[in-house]
Structure formats: structure tokens, C-alpha cells
Design a protein around this motif. Sequence first.
Motif, PDB file in Angstrom:
ATOM      1  N   ARG A 259      -4.602 -57.796  -9.448  1.00 51.56           N
ATOM      2  CA  ARG A 259      -3.752 -56.617  -9.397  1.00 51.56           C
ATOM      3  C   ARG A 259      -2.809 -56.561 -10.592  1.00 51.56           C
ATOM      4  NH1 ARG A 259      -1.994 -55.962  -3.032  1.00 51.56           N
ATOM      5  NH2 ARG A 259      -3.341 -54.175  -2.560  1.00 51.56           N
ATOM      6  N   HIS A 336      -4.051 -49.630  -2.622  1.00 51.62           N
ATOM      7  CA  HIS A 336      -2.699 -49.717  -3.197  1.00 51.62           C
ATOM      8  C   HIS A 336      -1.685 -48.902  -2.404  1.00 51.62           C
ATOM      9  CE1 HIS A 336      -4.774 -51.584  -6.495  1.00 51.62           C
ATOM     10  NE2 HIS A 336      -5.435 -50.483  -6.780  1.00 51.62           N
ATOM     11  N   PHE A 406      -6.726 -55.571  -0.844  1.00 46.33           N
ATOM     12  CA  PHE A 406      -7.277 -55.551  -2.199  1.00 46.33           C
ATOM     13  C   PHE A 406      -8.766 -55.864  -2.223  1.00 46.33           C
ATOM     14  CE2 PHE A 406      -8.074 -57.475  -6.414  1.00 46.33           C
ATOM     15  CZ  PHE A 406      -7.775 -56.361  -7.187  1.00 46.33           C
TER      16      PHE A 406
END
Length: 1579
Positions: A259, A336, A406
Amino acid sequence: MSRPARSTADLGFFSVPEADPPAEPEVAPVTEPTPMEDVISDDVAETPPSAAPPTKETKKSQNAEPYAPTMQEIEHDEITKLAEQHWKDTTSDVPVEDTGIVEEVWKLHLDQSSFSLRKVMMLEFNQYLEKYLWPTFVPKTVKGKKKSSPAHVLSIVVMVNEKFRQRVTGVWDIFGDDTTRFSGLVTRVLKLLVSEDAGKGSNLSLQLRRFLLIFVVEMFQSLENPAVRNECMRLVTISTWSTILDKRRQRELIRHPERKALWERARAKLESTTKASAKEKMEFDRTFLSNLIKSFFRVLKSIHEVGDAPVDAIPYCERFLELMIDLEAQLPTRRHLNVLLQDHLVVPMCDVSSLAKRGRLFLDQHRDISLSMPLDWSARGTESGALFVQLLERLKHYERFEIDDFTGAALSATETTRRHYEQVRGLQKVAFVYAREELEDFALANVGNIEQREDLYAALSKVGKETLHSLCELCGLRTTDLDDEQEFGKEFLLELLVSTYEGRPSQLESINNMPLYPDEDLLFDETTVPATQQFSNTHCLAIPKLNLQFLTIHDYLLRNFTLFRLESTYEIRQDIEDVVRRLAPRCNVDLGGGQPQTKFEGWARMGALIESFQIGEVGPPKLGESKPGFVKADVSINISKFTDSVRKEWESIRPHDVLFLLTIKMEDQNRALRDVPASEDNGEGSPFRRKFGLTSVRGCEVTHVLGDDGRPVEDLASAKFPTEGQGRPRITGFRRSFRVGLDPNQFQLDMARVERKEVDVYSTFNVLVRRKPQENNFKAVLDTIRDLMQSDLVVPAWLHNVFLGYGDRGSAHYTKIPNPVRSIDFRDTFLDWEHLRESFPDKRLVTSSGDEEEQANPPYVLTFPRSSYDAMGTQNGSNDRKPDTSVATGVKRKLGDVNEPDHGDAIVVRSYKPENVGPYPEDTVKKNTVRFTPTQVEAIYAGTSLGLTLVVGPPGTGKTDVAVQIIANLYHNFPEQHTLIITHSNTALNQLFEKIAGLDIDPRHILRLGHGQEELELANAGSWGKYGRVNAFLEKRIQLLGEVDRLAQSLEIQGAHGHTCETAGYFYLYHILSRWEPYIHKVTVAASGGEDQSGATEVLIAGFPFEAYFADAPQPLFPLDASFQNLLDIAQGCWRHIKNMFDELDEIRAFELLRSSHDRSNYLLVKEAKIVAMTCTHAALKRREFVDLGFKYDNVVMEEAGQILEVETFIPLLLQNSDPDTGASRLKRVVLIGDHNQLPPVVKNMAFQRYGNMEQSLFARFVRLGVPTIQLDAQGRARSSLAELFQWKYNSELQNLPNVLQNQEYKLANPGFAFDYQAVNVVDFMDKGETEPRPHFIQNLGEAEYVVATYQYMRLLGYPAEKISILTTYNGQKELILDVLEKRCSWNPLFGNPSRVATVDKYQGQQNDYILLSLVRTKTVGHLRDVRRLIVAMSRARLGLYVFCRVALFASCHELAPVFNILTKQRPSDVLWLRNGETCADFKDREVNSTGLVPGKKAKDKGKWVPESKSVGKRTLAVQGVQQMGGHVAAMVNKHIQSLKKERANAPENADSAAGETNAPENADSAAGDSAEEMEVDE
């Protein structure tokens, strides 16, 4: 924008139209465009006048069918005239410019009507979006063109929303490939949605912002569209993290280094952008969601806990939560976003809001029927906040869903607990370092002691606001309001910390603690289970959606579990309401004691009054659980007041049946509701519960039927008439008792209420309700789904991503599966070499020798080129999956070892001679006779290969034949594999099973499970189930052992060799094999001696050891003129016959050793059956049993896949445990065959069907996802003319097979009818059209009489009754037609009953030569507006279709126009044209196109059809209506009677014999006479 005050509760979208809309007023034309200020509202918090109570008309409109304008209304509407003037004739090639029309339509037809649904639908029918709005849209000012106004953007939004409301497919395709303009449109929409943050000083009204929200919701639900996906995904990238707290962002970036790399790239891209406009757009995208949340918070704060809410504020908030739920429920958007929502405190802010408090208060009061409520209380629910609260619970569920946001990996319970503990320990560390004095005990405590909400609250409430503020900042939690930056108070900070760190039960625990039976609260909760069957799809609901993608398998199951439970709840509520109404409870006040009592003045077939109820036993909790292990109770009823037939129904209750216990307590305060006239009572939902005092509902499952002494009864008949001295329990009198199992979860909740001093519901039950068995399997299915959630489910790796909706949609296609099956023995698929060439028109065929000209004979083994497979590169790579195996010419081999020469892109064809399997006629191999089309062959090839195969089969295209051939090929190519066959209905399963039994498949390897096998049209139909197959095996054992004895006698070997399967095995080993092996060795040696085969022939014939045994075979066994090879083939065939006999005995030996029928049947299922067939319902009910038995299968072939619910399609894929060696799924192939253009799965509640998308089958979802499909392209069912009625739905790609063009039956006309199909107009009969004796039970007597009279006419002409089916679109009409048939035909041998009377929905998948169809409706089109139902109705007939309906009504329906244009323009529809003098006997004169009728050319005949000549006119009859048809049939009957009487009178000789012979006709005469008399009376 100013609008008239509404008198009804807003549904959150468009206003509900009137039942009969008034004529449009004359409006002066607008000369100037409406300025945008008229679209803007200056005050968000404007308070509307209070809503008036709903009137009788309001209730009626709320429960009416969804509004659907007719073609006449469309044609005469002002909007249509405007369309014809400005955009109807435009094409895509002619540029269109807006000349103020958009502003005019916006102001006059949309804004001033408060976005009337009628107006919006008129614009939709006139293609306003496609023809005008989109072609004239300009996203931004360019050379010579000014950008479109906000009204233009909003008009597009309204029209797109309407298309989605109507569930139109391909909405986004309207915008085509113009991605630049579409991106500009989306940007304009998003900017309008957050316009208050643009600093313009004025805001869009909340109603318009809600429309914009709906548009965005639909975008995020359509991520399969590339253009839409691009616009959506730019709003949910990691760039949005620029708006979250720095501390929170850094913590998340450290947790996932990947990320951090994404964040750095996104920041670098923004910094490197130099173009101002591009940078502005990027800044807007990254802050859009944050600004939208701020806007939502402002609206949320404007709503107070009491009093009226601002106009449209609550629906806006509900739509916002719907959007957030949808974003959280899809992995690409969630990745996200979840961090952003947590940082912006969306859930905590909603949780403490006044709207949430308002909603919780409403729910508490609404569920307590002891409180006195005003009559309009239910109508106020849309403004109550109850829906907001339930949507908030769904958002909480997804915010903490057990998934790694994620990576998308599902988190186990252990991993979830570990993460939670780490989070709490982080809080403890912060408390220890920065607040040790105040929180030392808390910081040092064990996590398990402080994770509960009460413990956290007790510990943290001791500290002050400053300490809480510091803790939140140090933990990365926001401490100031997102909007005005004001600091939160202590109470909110405390709630924030507690809600963030409290331990919650896992989703699995929540499901395990959930009662499976609905209680009174769930049954009558209208925010989740809407009260009315009609749902206009104009507002959101607190239910899950089945869209294209799912987070995990658990998420998939949970959504389906919830929807299935709610759908079952709705059906149960309908049944309970029906029973309670029929019981007619009322309050009877005891004047002496003053205590009101409930008295029942009616009776119900499905309900009985309870005489006694008592909890019998409560089992101790299981290890690790707190709920009881089981709860048993005894309930007794009295059936003395019922008729014998109803008593038998109650006495047919068996273990595992589900019953419902009701408490009905009528109070005197219910009188206000009870006295409401039935005509004004909407009769459903919460008002019903209050009206009838329904205080509690509990479900239970029967475990035993009890005798008089309380002991369980095994058999009711033997208990009622026991044998003396047996000592068994007896049942006497009319009292019936049942031992039932209650839901332990529900019992635990009820006992908790008792501890709180609330009413013990188990002491109050007074009514017992049963349901129809076929509708009462919901608990077993829910149990199965819940079991699946507990299991370590293993979906095949090649199917997993496609199933969840991610990755390459074609990754499961056979061309992309590693280690593909390249060589396949197609056996009898191809009839000859020419058929093979036709099947691969674009391929080059070469024989194994490389010759392209050689023509080999079938059967063929085809080896496909490596270039056909995208995954061939992995075949010799690291993939360690074991290659599949195949059998060709009887030899098992691994296809990975095939070493054929490389022939490039050619298909290598190898032929072989089938094995001789014996000399007897019954040994002859059954062969396929269907000449498959190239597309069908492609489907068979794909289905035999590995992977996922989707076959789209339009009506009559041979879906069943394709499925059968796939199954047969799998059986022969992979004999070690097992195949599971699944269908939706027993009828389809029987059709499939009958065709399988007709192919070369050993019957002992076929098994059919479930009900319906007795309807098989096979010999010994009942022997194909488990126990029937066991008996067949045992009977076969006796037969084969007899053959062993006969074989021993023929060899003159003494002994009981056929005593058992074991002795037969020894006999084969020591006496049979020892004779055959030396013999075949001698023959082989003799044959290798040279060219002269005469010596070898003599050895072969003379030395054959089993000649005496085969003496009963067709002789001579060895023909004298046969060649040596043919003689050898005969000898080897005889040997195979013997060997197969002993092989079969070896398989039967297990049934000899196993003693119980139960063990034998289970062995048959697990070991012996290679092809197992069942319905999807049976699979769902028996999954646990299959898994426990160790059932295994490798292939799944599913027919009717388009009619099966998502979860009922998924369950059959998981009826087995994973492979113990690899831990992977054994499943190698999944073949789904169906048609998404025909009827979907049946979902009764329209809300779940439309909003929850529950009607979406897995098959339809895969098609929508873009998974590769094979669409069959040639139909062989209907005449080519009939096929035109449904071919249009398949883009006219559906062709006709040669049989429908060449066979004589398709060329000839239907005797007695001028046309092969016709729509027949039916006017009011006895001044009545459609009637509705009870809700949704719609009938039309005129059509019923007309249809039956036409059936009688056909029978008198000699049409076989089994060739005629009568269909209708409503159950009420079906019952009425059956009543008319019973009166007119059933008893009369001249007529009898037709093959079937059914609804269109129930007849899907079936066909008949002649179909008489009644469409029933005369006021509105009804549910036939669903074109899929129309396609089914039009495609059931082979030779003749006659549609009885109100033609003008259906022809005026926009959706039905393609069909009714054909029906009304190519055929007359005002009258039914008959042909006199024609009968079915030897009818060979008139071809189908020789109707003798033509459209009239004279003025008086305009619009009519007339005979083409006078001579034809004498042979035709125009039937004007049902009365004339009835009279015509009556005359025919009388004529027939007179003819029969005349024949009998002219036969004086042999009077006695003649009397006997004419006995039946005499009865027929009498019956026909009665029929004629009745007809004359009816006239």
C-alpha cells in the motif's frame, strides 16, 4: 425548487401515480429555458406540512399493481407528441442539438409533477434518453457549443434511474464507446452531488441529490461495464487517503508495504501533473467521497429525534447508507474505502444520531402490539428512521467483515481474534504510557476481561474528557467534527473508543445463534419483509443484494441465507395470515370475571386449536455452547370438527414436518382495527397483526406422533387399529398429539425474556398451523446453508475467482484449464463422416495416417490441436495436477502420454471398430440417432472437456439431447469418474433420465434420487430409486447365478457354483478362465502361421469351449461364410458376454454381504452408481447425509440452470468432502445448461426479487459477468411460423432444423383451423372481464369457457386429448378452467381431459403439439409484462397455438409489441377462423399456408380478413365469440349423436352382438347428449 406538498409518504424515488391518471391539462409552451435557480433549493432544513393519514384511495394505490401505460395512453400523451416533433425520427448519423426542449420537459413534465412516475415512464417509452438527451449532451463548453445545463444532467440521471427501476438490461450500452463524453457526464453528476461544497451558496434539493445518489449506486452495481468501472474506480483509489488523519494513514501503510508503494505512486502522479484542469480533476476525485460524507453529516444533523424531518432528508440518508453498503460489499471498491469510512467515523456518527434514536424508538413501539397505535402508524414508517437503523446494522456488518481489505483473503476465526487482541493491546499500551495513573488496572488487565462493551465502558468512563481526547488522538481516531472541526464531547469520545475496541461475536457465532424459524417480530417487520406482494422498486430496503461480485464464499452464503430466510418468512406470513383470517378470532369479554377471552368463530383447513401444550424436556448445552442441546414439547389438538378428508391431512403429519405455534389474544382495544371493513383493509403486515391480536409465533419440527399414553407411534394405521396383545401405543378418538422439537436459540431468547419478567410465550399458545409439505422444506435448506458456513468449503481452484466475480471471466473455460483433455472418444455422437465434417466447418480434419481425403466410419476419437488451448503451455510445467484419463476402444490410458504426429491446426480423426459384446439381441449397443448441429457438437465437446461450460439453449434447441450426450461421453471416456445430474423440477429430471436410460449406459450404474421417479415412462419406473435399484440388483443376482449354473451344466461341471456370488467367482477363476486362456492362445498361434487361415478357422470353431452354453443364441453362432476376423470377433464377443456376467456378479457381491436395506442403498450410492440424478431441492435437503456417507463425484451437469436459485445451484457443487490427499476439490467439470431469456427462479416477494435480485440465477450471473457461453442456434420443436413468435428475442440468430421444414406434419395445416396460430379477442362475458375472488387469484370466465369450447371442438374433430395442453398465466384461471372442464368434459368420453392444464410458469421445459393459452387480464397486462414469461408461453407449441385474450390490451403494451405485432398483423385477431368439413382422420389436403383468407380490400372490410373466394367462404366460419363457439360445438355434438343413432338403427342383424358392441357408444351417446344439452343451456 418549489413543489406541491405530498399527501402520501414518500417512497424515496418517484411519487406514486394515481390508479387512473387524469387527462393532461393544456399548458402554454415555454419560450425560454428554465434557469437553474429553479432547480436549486436555498434551505436544506425546510419543514414540510405534516403528512395526512392515508385514505382509502391511498391504500388502494399503494397495494395496486405497478403502473404500466398502455399504447393508447402513450400515443395520445403530450410527451409522445413532443417526441414525434423533436426526436422520434432522428438517427445516430444525424447530429441533434438541444433547442430548449430539455428545459421545457424538465420544468413542465418532471419538476411540476414532482417527478411523477407516469411522466417518467412516458419519457422512457419515447426513448427520451437514447434519442435526445444523450445525443444533445455537451459535458463542457467547447468551440461553438455551450455545455449542457444542470437540468440536462439531472434529466439523464432521472431516465437512467428509471431504466434500472424497470430492470432494463444494457443501460450503459446507450452511452456507447464515447468514453470522453461519458466521463464528462459522470463528472458533472458527481459535482452536482457535492455542489454545496463548491462554494456557490446554493444547494440542490435533497430530492434531486437523492436521484444523483441512486445514479451513483447503480454505477457501482455495474462494474462489469468497462466505461462505468473506469469512472467508479477513480473515486475509490488509495488517493482518497489524503483526507484521513496522518497518524491513521501511516499506521495502515506500515501494515501493508504494498500500500505504501501505491500511495507513493499516487502522490507522485499528482505532483507530476502540470495541466491545471487535470490536476483539478484529480483533486476532486480524491476528495469526492470525503466531501460526500461531509454533506451527508449536514443532512443527518438536520433531523431531530422528534417532530417532522426536513423534506426528503431521511430518504437521502437511507440512500447514502445504501451506497456505502454497496461499496463495502465489493472488494475492488472496499480495498481502500473501508479505512476512509472508519477514519471519518461514519458508523459512530450515524449510531449516535437523532435519526437512529428515532428509528429505534419506532421499532420498539411498532413491535409491541399491546401499545395503542393510530391507524396511520404503519404509513409513517417511511419517515420513522427504522429503515435507517437496519441499513446501519448492515453497514456495521460489512465494516468489520472478516476479510483482509487489501489482499481479499478471507480471515479465519483465529486470525480475526488475533487482530482484535492486537488492537486492544495497542490501546492498553497507550493507556499504560500516557494515562497510567487513571487506567493502570485497565492497561494491565487480560484482554479477555476487558473486551466486552460493559467492561470497556466501566473502565474508560472513569477518566475525564481530556484523557479520552488524548487516547483517541494517540490511537489515530478523529476527535473533531469532520465538517465544522469542533471537538467531540466526552460521551461521544467514550462511545467512539468503546465501539472501536469492543469484541463482537463472529459472523459465524451470530448465524449459529440465530433462530431458523421466524418469530412474530421478523414476520411483521415491514422494513425487511415488505407487507405487500407488489414492489415498485422505488425505495431501498435493509436486505442484501445478489449482484455480480461477493467478498468471500462466506459472504456469498450469508447473503443467500438471509434472502432465503426472508423469502421463506414472507411465504410463512401469508399462510399464517390466511389461517388466522379463516379462524375469525374475536374478543369475548367475560361479564362475570371481567377477563377478556379469545373466541374463534370460524375454522381453517390448515389450522387447529391447541388443547394442551407442555415443554417436556430441555437438553443440556453442548460443549462450548450456552443454548440448550434440544428442547422437546408435546402439543395436542382435537380434529373432531374437521371433515374426513381434512382429518386425513392432519393425520398425515410425519416426523420432520414443520408446524407453527401461534398465540392469538384479542383485546377489546383491537376493536378499532377489527371493525375496519374488509374492502378497506390492506390485510397484510403489521396492521394485520394488531387487528387479530397475534402476539407470538414459534416454529417447531415434529419428532414423533404420540399415542394416547404419550408413547411414540411408528405407524398411525396400526396404532388406530392395533392387534390385541401387542402392547403397542394406541390412538383412539379425535385427539392427536405430537412431540415437537423447538428451536434452542429461540428458546434461549424466550427464557431470557422470562428472566426479565416478561410473558412466557410457551404458556400462551392456542393455535397450531401446518403448511403444505412441498412448501415447507425451508428449515432443511437453511440448515444446509448454515452447515456450509461451518465447513471448510473447497471450491475448485479453477472456478473460485469466476464464482466470486473476479479475475479473467474465461479462466474456467476448457481452453484455459491446465492439462486439458485433447483426445475424446465421441462414440455415437457423429452419425457418419459427413456429419463429422459438418460439425467442424472451419476446421481441417485428417485421419491418424495424415490423409485428408480418407473417409473413416464412426465411431471417432478426435485429437484436437494444441493451438486450441491457451493453457497448453502449463501442461508440462510445474502444475502438479494429475492429468485426466480417457478410454478409447476399451483401453484406459493417460491422455498426457498420447504421442501423435503433429498435424498443425488440424483435428486428428481416429476410427475404431466397436467391441462385440455378445451374440444375443439384448447385447446390441444402443446408439444415438440425433444429428447434432455444429453448435450442439461444440457444446458436447466443451462439456466433455475440463472446466466450466455454459450452454444457452433457446426453446426447442435440444438442450436435453446435448446434456444426455455429454453424460454418455463422460461415462464412457472416464469410467472411473462419477457424474451428478441436477435439475430444477422432477419433470425435467425424468425427461433427462429417460433419455439416458435409452443410451448405451449400464442400468446398474444409474440412480435417481428423490420423489417423482414413479412418473418415469420406463419399464419398472419405481425401480430406479435407491431401494428400487437395490431390489433390481438382488433380482439380477438371482438371474445371473442361474446363468452360472446353466454355464456349469453346459460344461458338465458338477457342484453348486451358482449358490452365491463368491462361489461364482471361484467358478470363473478355476473353470472358466482356465478354459478360455488356452483356447485363445491356440487360436492366436494358429492365426500367426501364415496366409492360409483355414487351419486357424478350424481351431477357432472346433475348439470353442462354450458352444453348448450359447446354444440358445441366434444360430449359427459361427457363420460358415464369415472371415476369420469376423469369427474371432464373434468368439471374443461371446467371451465378453461371459466375463461381463461375472464382473457384474462381483459388483453385486457387496449387496449379498450387506444385510440391511439401508446399508445396501448407501453402498449403491457411494460405490456403484456412476450417474446420480436428483433435483436441486433434494440436494439441498440431503447434503449433510451425502457428506457423512462419503459421497464422491467428479462432474456436475445441471439442466434448467436458469430456473435455479443461486444458492441451490451452489449447494450441489459441495455435496462431498475435499480430496483427503490433496485437500482440493474433486470437481473437474461443471456444465450449466439453461436459458436466461426464459423464466428465472420463482421468488414470490417482489421486493426480494427486484431489489435483492434474488431471482438472479448463477447461470444468469455468469452470463452477465461475461463468462464464455455456447448458444444453441437451431430449433426443432415448432413450425417455422410459430418460431417467429420467440426467435426475435435471440437476435434472429435462431434458425430452424431441417425436420420442421421437411416433415409432413409441419407442412400440413391444423384440421378445422384456418391458421396454425392466432390471437383471439375475447370480450366481456356476462358483462364481466377479469375478476379477483381473493387477492392475486385472478379469473376470466369468458376466456375459460372459450378455451374449453375450443378444446371440445378439437376433440370432436379427432384431435387426441394427449396432444392438447391448456395454459394460462394465473393460478385462479387454471382452477376455473379445471372447474369448467369437470362440468363439460371430464365425465364425457367424447371429450375427456386434455393432457395438461397448467400455468405458463409450471409448464416451462415442456411442450405439446397444440396449446390453448388464456392470458386472463382485461384491466392491466399484469405480470406478462415480463417478456421472459411471454417467451415461455409462445414457445410451448409444436403445431398450433391459439391465444385467447383481450387483444387490444396486450397489443398496446410496449414490452409485448414484438410478439403482438406478429399476432395481429400477420393473422386476424377479431374472430377465430375455422374450416368446415375437415377432421384429423386422413387429413392430407391443405398445406399450412393455404388459409383461404386474405386482408379485406373493400372499404367495408378494411382492417378485417375475408375469404379469398365464395367457395372458400362456404368452407370457413368466423367465430365471433364464446357464445357462438359454444353453439357451434353443441350443434356438432348433436350431429354426432344423430349419426351414431342412425348407424345403430341401420344394424338390425346380430342384434345381441350389436348391442354388446355398441354398449360403449351408447354411453357415449348419452354423455354426448348431456353435453349438448348443457351447451344449449349455456347459450
